[in-house]
Design a protein around this motif. Structure first.
Motif, PDB file in Angstrom:
ATOM      1  N   THR A 155      -2.632 -69.347 -43.247  1.00 51.17           N
ATOM      2  CA  THR A 155      -2.189 -70.611 -43.293  1.00 51.17           C
ATOM      3  C   THR A 155      -3.182 -71.474 -43.404  1.00 51.17           C
ATOM      4  N   LEU A 156      -3.284 -72.351 -44.418  1.00 50.79           N
ATOM      5  CA  LEU A 156      -4.381 -73.245 -44.776  1.00 50.79           C
ATOM      6  C   LEU A 156      -3.908 -74.729 -44.705  1.00 50.79           C
ATOM      7  N   THR A 157      -4.819 -75.361 -43.790  1.00 46.03           N
ATOM      8  CA  THR A 157      -4.418 -76.867 -43.243  1.00 46.03           C
ATOM      9  C   THR A 157      -5.342 -77.912 -44.133  1.00 46.03           C
ATOM     10  N   ASP A 158      -4.889 -78.932 -44.563  1.00 46.65           N
ATOM     11  CA  ASP A 158      -5.523 -79.865 -45.185  1.00 46.65           C
ATOM     12  C   ASP A 158      -6.450 -79.402 -46.460  1.00 46.65           C
ATOM     13  N   LEU A 159      -5.540 -78.812 -47.294  1.00 44.59           N
ATOM     14  CA  LEU A 159      -6.258 -78.221 -48.563  1.00 44.59           C
ATOM     15  C   LEU A 159      -6.341 -79.463 -49.526  1.00 44.59           C
ATOM     16  N   ASP A 160      -7.518 -79.378 -49.930  1.00 44.51           N
ATOM     17  CA  ASP A 160      -7.868 -80.415 -51.144  1.00 44.51           C
ATOM     18  C   ASP A 160      -8.293 -79.524 -52.136  1.00 44.51           C
ATOM     19  N   VAL A 161      -7.804 -80.069 -53.378  1.00 46.97           N
ATOM     20  CA  VAL A 161      -8.218 -78.966 -54.551  1.00 46.97           C
ATOM     21  C   VAL A 161      -8.639 -80.227 -55.846  1.00 46.97           C
ATOM     22  N   ASP A 162      -9.655 -79.998 -56.435  1.00 56.29           N
ATOM     23  CA  ASP A 162     -10.059 -80.541 -57.533  1.00 56.29           C
ATOM     24  C   ASP A 162     -10.213 -79.808 -58.863  1.00 56.29           C
ATOM     25  N   ILE A 163      -9.223 -79.705 -59.817  1.00 57.07           N
ATOM     26  CA  ILE A 163      -9.232 -78.547 -60.646  1.00 57.07           C
ATOM     27  C   ILE A 163      -9.368 -79.379 -62.110  1.00 57.07           C
ATOM     28  N   THR A 164     -10.254 -78.812 -63.026  1.00 55.17           N
ATOM     29  CA  THR A 164     -10.494 -79.195 -64.106  1.00 55.17           C
ATOM     30  C   THR A 164     -10.256 -78.118 -65.147  1.00 55.17           C
ATOM     31  N   VAL A 165      -9.144 -78.608 -66.179  1.00 63.08           N
ATOM     32  CA  VAL A 165      -8.971 -77.805 -67.225  1.00 63.08           C
ATOM     33  C   VAL A 165      -9.437 -78.167 -68.593  1.00 63.08           C
ATOM     34  N   GLN A 166     -10.003 -77.224 -69.314  1.00 65.44           N
ATOM     35  CA  GLN A 166     -10.361 -77.371 -70.657  1.00 65.44           C
ATOM     36  C   GLN A 166      -9.624 -76.878 -71.552  1.00 65.44           C
ATOM     37  N   TRP A 167      -9.165 -77.285 -72.901  1.00 60.60           N
ATOM     38  CA  TRP A 167      -8.273 -77.039 -73.582  1.00 60.60           C
ATOM     39  C   TRP A 167      -9.002 -77.074 -74.907  1.00 60.60           C
ATOM     40  N   GLU A 168      -8.048 -76.385 -76.068  1.00 64.92           N
ATOM     41  CA  GLU A 168      -8.533 -76.812 -77.478  1.00 64.92           C
ATOM     42  C   GLU A 168      -7.211 -76.918 -78.316  1.00 64.92           C
ATOM     43  N   LEU A 169      -7.176 -77.415 -79.329  1.00 60.42           N
ATOM     44  CA  LEU A 169      -6.072 -77.916 -80.125  1.00 60.42           C
ATOM     45  C   LEU A 169      -5.606 -76.469 -81.173  1.00 60.42           C
ATOM     46  N   GLU A 170      -4.557 -75.996 -81.091  1.00 60.72           N
ATOM     47  CA  GLU A 170      -4.249 -74.973 -82.027  1.00 60.72           C
ATOM     48  C   GLU A 170      -3.241 -75.355 -82.692  1.00 60.72           C
ATOM     49  N   THR A 171      -3.416 -75.073 -84.132  1.00 57.31           N
ATOM     50  CA  THR A 171      -2.567 -75.157 -85.085  1.00 57.31           C
ATOM     51  C   THR A 171      -1.528 -74.249 -85.281  1.00 57.31           C
ATOM     52  N   LYS A 172      -0.040 -74.244 -85.112  1.00 59.55           N
ATOM     53  CA  LYS A 172       0.800 -73.089 -85.089  1.00 59.55           C
ATOM     54  C   LYS A 172       1.398 -73.066 -86.560  1.00 59.55           C
ATOM     55  N   ASP A 173       2.124 -72.169 -86.853  1.00 54.37           N
ATOM     56  CA  ASP A 173       2.913 -71.844 -88.148  1.00 54.37           C
ATOM     57  C   ASP A 173       3.621 -72.970 -88.502  1.00 54.37           C
ATOM     58  N   ASP A 174       4.173 -73.975 -87.597  1.00 51.12           N
ATOM     59  CA  ASP A 174       4.772 -75.006 -87.860  1.00 51.12           C
ATOM     60  C   ASP A 174       3.876 -76.266 -88.512  1.00 51.12           C
ATOM     61  N   GLY A 175       2.498 -76.063 -88.677  1.00 51.86           N
ATOM     62  CA  GLY A 175       1.565 -77.070 -89.124  1.00 51.86           C
ATOM     63  C   GLY A 175       1.264 -78.018 -87.887  1.00 51.86           C
ATOM     64  N   LYS A 176       1.704 -78.031 -86.789  1.00 53.33           N
ATOM     65  CA  LYS A 176       1.672 -79.128 -85.674  1.00 53.33           C
ATOM     66  C   LYS A 176       0.575 -78.250 -84.746  1.00 53.33           C
ATOM     67  N   GLU A 177      -0.100 -79.347 -84.233  1.00 57.23           N
ATOM     68  CA  GLU A 177      -1.124 -78.994 -83.371  1.00 57.23           C
ATOM     69  C   GLU A 177      -0.740 -78.984 -81.826  1.00 57.23           C
ATOM     70  N   TYR A 178      -0.941 -77.700 -80.886  1.00 55.90           N
ATOM     71  CA  TYR A 178      -0.594 -77.821 -79.643  1.00 55.90           C
ATOM     72  C   TYR A 178      -1.642 -77.645 -78.752  1.00 55.90           C
ATOM     73  N   ILE A 179      -1.632 -78.224 -77.466  1.00 56.51           N
ATOM     74  CA  ILE A 179      -2.791 -77.880 -76.396  1.00 56.51           C
ATOM     75  C   ILE A 179      -2.614 -76.512 -75.932  1.00 56.51           C
ATOM     76  N   LYS A 180      -4.014 -75.837 -75.901  1.00 56.37           N
ATOM     77  CA  LYS A 180      -4.240 -74.432 -75.640  1.00 56.37           C
ATOM     78  C   LYS A 180      -5.028 -74.382 -74.476  1.00 56.37           C
TER      79      LYS A 180
END
Length: 259
Positions: A155-180
């Protein structure tokens, strides 16, 4: 006193497997009705994202199979494995059939989206987070040998988290860009950790009780060893939710030019 902040970036000694059934739709999806889009041109983008995140969380916690979002109450994790180091604490410990509880009480404190650099930072707190599952351990804490297998309760009490997520844009078969999402980094602090490992030393009650007492008296040393793995599980949740939705909904619908 809170444990000192620590960072975790794709730790090589951690194996974490999340339970999720991947659905591959034949075409792009729209944002689920419980998530509102924010314009990428909005000067108050982060205020918009923060407000919409608060409104979406109750639905996200329930899970949404259509968007590959697993139920978060509790979050099921098949396995978390940590290999010990060479310092005063060296634990080879595996948690299996894990259930994480406490996400229903999680509070998003801040969101920061940097669309120019394909990066997002999310700060959140969990008043009480609990891990329940099976464990198998063989190692030491401050020269005290620890060995056993059975039920685990951390059991963890008063848990503070700071999360950073990096992504790239990926073009799929439908020709649209998606976050990856391609990378994540997490920092965390907590005020206290409590733990109980049942059936240590083949059920020797005296040794088991004394060892559990020792672990709780020296919880900060133990957290240095297993904390990054547990925190990474939280990071994986955020990454999973982002990739589940943003990987199915085109970027221009997640962050349209105008709303």
């Amino acid at each position: 006193m809170a444990a000192s902040a620590a960072a975790c970036r794709s730790p090589p000694l951690l194996l974490l497997a999340l339970v999720i059934t991947v659905v591959a739709p034949a075409s792009a999806l729209q944002l689920p009705e419980y998530i509102k889009a924010c314009s990428r041109n909005d000067p108050d983008l982060n205020a918009c994202a923060y407000k919409n995140a608060l409104e979406a969380i109750p639905n996200l916690i329930k899970g949404d199979r259509q968007y590959n979002v697993p139920p978060l109450n509790p979050l099921k994790v098949t396995e978390i494995k940590v290999s010990g180091g060479e310092g005063s604490v060296g634990l080879d410990i595996t948690f299996s059939d894990v259930s994480f509880h406490g996400f229903t009480e999680a509070v998003v404190k801040e969101t920061n989206f940097d669309l120019a650099n394909n990066k997002a930072e999310i700060k959140a707190s969990v008043p009480v987070g609990q891990l329940l599952g099976k464990y198998e351990v063989d190692g030491k804490v401050l020269l005290l040998p620890i060995k056993g297998s059975g039920d685990a309760n951390i059991t963890l009490t008063d848990l503070d988290v700071d999360i950073t997520v990096q992504w790239e844009l990926e073009t799929k078969d439908d020709g649209k860009e998606y976050i990856k999402p391609v990378d994540s980094d997490i920092k965390y602090e907590m005020s206290r950790a409590y733990m109980y490992l049942d059936n240590l030393f083949d059920g020797d009650k005296l040794l088991g009780d004394n060892t559990n007492q020792f672990l709780n008296e020296n919880w900060q040393e133990v957290v240095k060893e297993i904390g990054p793995a547990l925190a990474e599980a939280l990071s994986q949740v955020v990454t999973l939710v982002l990739s589940g939705i943003a990987g199915l909904v085109p970027y221009d619908e997640v962050f349209p030019e105008a709303v």
